[in-house]
Write a protein that holds these residues in place. Structure first.
Motif, PDB file in Angstrom:
ATOM      1  N   ARG A  76      66.469  68.542  19.507  1.00  0.00           N
ATOM      2  CA  ARG A  76      67.886  68.934  19.476  1.00  0.00           C
ATOM      3  C   ARG A  76      68.756  67.703  19.265  1.00  0.00           C
ATOM      4  O   ARG A  76      69.650  67.685  18.411  1.00  0.00           O
ATOM      5  CB  ARG A  76      68.258  69.653  20.774  1.00  0.00           C
ATOM      6  CG  ARG A  76      69.730  70.017  20.888  1.00  0.00           C
ATOM      7  CD  ARG A  76      70.022  70.780  22.153  1.00  0.00           C
ATOM      8  NE  ARG A  76      69.759  70.062  23.381  1.00  0.00           N
ATOM      9  CZ  ARG A  76      70.564  69.139  23.902  1.00  0.00           C
ATOM     10  NH1 ARG A  76      71.675  68.777  23.285  1.00  0.00           N
ATOM     11  NH2 ARG A  76      70.251  68.552  25.052  1.00  0.00           N
ATOM     12  N   LYS A  77      68.475  66.652  20.005  1.00  0.00           N
ATOM     13  CA  LYS A  77      69.270  65.421  19.892  1.00  0.00           C
ATOM     14  C   LYS A  77      69.042  64.734  18.551  1.00  0.00           C
ATOM     15  O   LYS A  77      69.983  64.193  17.971  1.00  0.00           O
ATOM     16  CB  LYS A  77      68.975  64.496  21.064  1.00  0.00           C
ATOM     17  CG  LYS A  77      69.546  65.044  22.363  1.00  0.00           C
ATOM     18  CD  LYS A  77      69.361  64.105  23.515  1.00  0.00           C
ATOM     19  CE  LYS A  77      70.050  64.685  24.741  1.00  0.00           C
ATOM     20  NZ  LYS A  77      70.092  63.723  25.835  1.00  0.00           N
TER      21      LYS A  77
ATOM     22  N   TYR B 274      72.363  68.264  17.543  1.00  0.00           N
ATOM     23  CA  TYR B 274      72.826  69.551  18.063  1.00  0.00           C
ATOM     24  C   TYR B 274      73.209  69.431  19.530  1.00  0.00           C
ATOM     25  O   TYR B 274      72.494  68.795  20.309  1.00  0.00           O
ATOM     26  CB  TYR B 274      71.737  70.624  17.962  1.00  0.00           C
ATOM     27  CG  TYR B 274      71.321  71.031  16.575  1.00  0.00           C
ATOM     28  CD1 TYR B 274      72.058  70.698  15.444  1.00  0.00           C
ATOM     29  CD2 TYR B 274      70.164  71.764  16.393  1.00  0.00           C
ATOM     30  CE1 TYR B 274      71.658  71.085  14.185  1.00  0.00           C
ATOM     31  CE2 TYR B 274      69.748  72.165  15.134  1.00  0.00           C
ATOM     32  CZ  TYR B 274      70.496  71.825  14.035  1.00  0.00           C
ATOM     33  OH  TYR B 274      70.081  72.221  12.790  1.00  0.00           O
ATOM     34  N   THR B 275      74.291  70.070  19.881  1.00  0.00           N
ATOM     35  CA  THR B 275      74.645  70.224  21.288  1.00  0.00           C
ATOM     36  C   THR B 275      73.870  71.430  21.825  1.00  0.00           C
ATOM     37  O   THR B 275      73.261  72.181  21.050  1.00  0.00           O
ATOM     38  CB  THR B 275      76.146  70.492  21.448  1.00  0.00           C
ATOM     39  OG1 THR B 275      76.456  71.731  20.770  1.00  0.00           O
ATOM     40  CG2 THR B 275      76.997  69.355  20.882  1.00  0.00           C
TER      41      THR B 275
ATOM     42  N   ASP C  34      75.286  74.025  22.911  1.00  0.00           N
ATOM     43  CA  ASP C  34      76.003  75.161  22.312  1.00  0.00           C
ATOM     44  C   ASP C  34      75.524  75.442  20.900  1.00  0.00           C
ATOM     45  O   ASP C  34      75.319  76.598  20.520  1.00  0.00           O
ATOM     46  CB  ASP C  34      77.515  74.901  22.286  1.00  0.00           C
ATOM     47  CG  ASP C  34      78.150  75.013  23.664  1.00  0.00           C
ATOM     48  OD1 ASP C  34      77.778  75.928  24.419  1.00  0.00           O
ATOM     49  OD2 ASP C  34      79.033  74.190  23.964  1.00  0.00           O
ATOM     50  N   LYS C  35      75.355  74.393  20.097  1.00  0.00           N
ATOM     51  CA  LYS C  35      74.945  74.556  18.695  1.00  0.00           C
ATOM     52  C   LYS C  35      73.547  75.155  18.607  1.00  0.00           C
ATOM     53  O   LYS C  35      73.322  76.099  17.843  1.00  0.00           O
ATOM     54  CB  LYS C  35      74.993  73.194  17.982  1.00  0.00           C
ATOM     55  CG  LYS C  35      74.519  73.206  16.555  1.00  0.00           C
ATOM     56  CD  LYS C  35      75.510  73.869  15.649  1.00  0.00           C
ATOM     57  CE  LYS C  35      75.062  73.716  14.193  1.00  0.00           C
ATOM     58  NZ  LYS C  35      75.979  74.328  13.269  1.00  0.00           N
TER      59      LYS C  35
ATOM     60  N   LYS D 200      73.736  79.008  26.011  1.00  0.00           N
ATOM     61  CA  LYS D 200      73.690  77.592  26.365  1.00  0.00           C
ATOM     62  C   LYS D 200      72.896  77.403  27.659  1.00  0.00           C
ATOM     63  O   LYS D 200      72.072  76.485  27.769  1.00  0.00           O
ATOM     64  CB  LYS D 200      75.119  77.073  26.527  1.00  0.00           C
ATOM     65  CG  LYS D 200      75.222  75.640  26.974  1.00  0.00           C
ATOM     66  CD  LYS D 200      76.691  75.248  27.138  1.00  0.00           C
ATOM     67  CE  LYS D 200      76.845  73.856  27.676  1.00  0.00           C
ATOM     68  NZ  LYS D 200      78.259  73.477  27.806  1.00  0.00           N
TER      69      LYS D 200
ATOM     70  N   TRP E 149      69.509  75.157  28.343  1.00  0.00           N
ATOM     71  CA  TRP E 149      69.518  74.161  29.418  1.00  0.00           C
ATOM     72  C   TRP E 149      68.344  74.393  30.371  1.00  0.00           C
ATOM     73  O   TRP E 149      67.663  73.449  30.765  1.00  0.00           O
ATOM     74  CB  TRP E 149      70.837  74.203  30.186  1.00  0.00           C
ATOM     75  CG  TRP E 149      70.913  73.138  31.230  1.00  0.00           C
ATOM     76  CD1 TRP E 149      71.401  71.878  31.089  1.00  0.00           C
ATOM     77  CD2 TRP E 149      70.438  73.232  32.586  1.00  0.00           C
ATOM     78  NE1 TRP E 149      71.270  71.180  32.263  1.00  0.00           N
ATOM     79  CE2 TRP E 149      70.680  71.984  33.201  1.00  0.00           C
ATOM     80  CE3 TRP E 149      69.841  74.238  33.335  1.00  0.00           C
ATOM     81  CZ2 TRP E 149      70.338  71.729  34.527  1.00  0.00           C
ATOM     82  CZ3 TRP E 149      69.497  73.980  34.651  1.00  0.00           C
ATOM     83  CH2 TRP E 149      69.750  72.741  35.239  1.00  0.00           C
TER      84      TRP E 149
END
Length: 107
Positions: A13-14, A18-19, A21-22, A31, A35
Motif C-alpha cells: 500500500r505504501k 495509497y492511504t 482510504d484509497k 478503512k 487497518w
C-alpha cells in the motif's frame, strides 16, 4: 507472532502511495477493515476481500496469504497482470498486443 499478511498489505500500500482510504475504496472495503488486516494478529480476512485487495495492489491473493514469500516475484506480478488483462475490453487487448509486437521487434 508476526502478521505477515498485514505487513505485506501495508508495505505494498505504501509503495503504491495509497492511504488506507484509497486502498479501501479500490478494494470495496472499509478503512477500518484494511487497518484491522494490517494491525490485528491474527487477521481474519475473507477470501473475497483478500482477492480484491490483492487486485488493487497488483499481486495475487496467493502471494498475500503465503507466509513464506517476502516480496512478490516476477511470476506473481505476471499472474496479477494477466488476470487484469483478461478483463479488459477486446479493443484494449488489441492495442496491448500491438505494443508488445512493436517492443519485441526493437529487442
Amino acid at each position: 507472532m508476526t502478521n505477515v499478511l498485514g505487513e505485506k498489505i501495508r508495505r505494498l500500500r505504501k509503495e503504491k502511495g495509497y492511504t488506507l482510504d484509497k486502498l479501501a475504496a479500490l478494494s470495496g472495503s472499509s478503512k477500518s477493515y484494511i487497518w484491522e488486516l494490517e494491525n490485528k494478529d491474527p487477521p481474519r480476512p475473507s477470501a473475497e476481500k483478500v482477492a480484491r485487495i490483492a487486485e488493487a495492489l497488483g499481486v495475487t491473493s496467493d502471494y498475500l496469504v503465503d507466509n513464506s514469500s517476502v516480496s512478490p516475484d516476477a511470476a506473481v506480478l505476471d499472474e496479477a497482470f494477466y488476470r487484469q488483462y483478461r478483463r479488459l475490453p477486446a479493443g484494449t487487448k488489441d492495442k496491448i498486443r500491438d505494443l508488445v509486437e512493436i517492443w519485441s521487434k526493437e529487442a
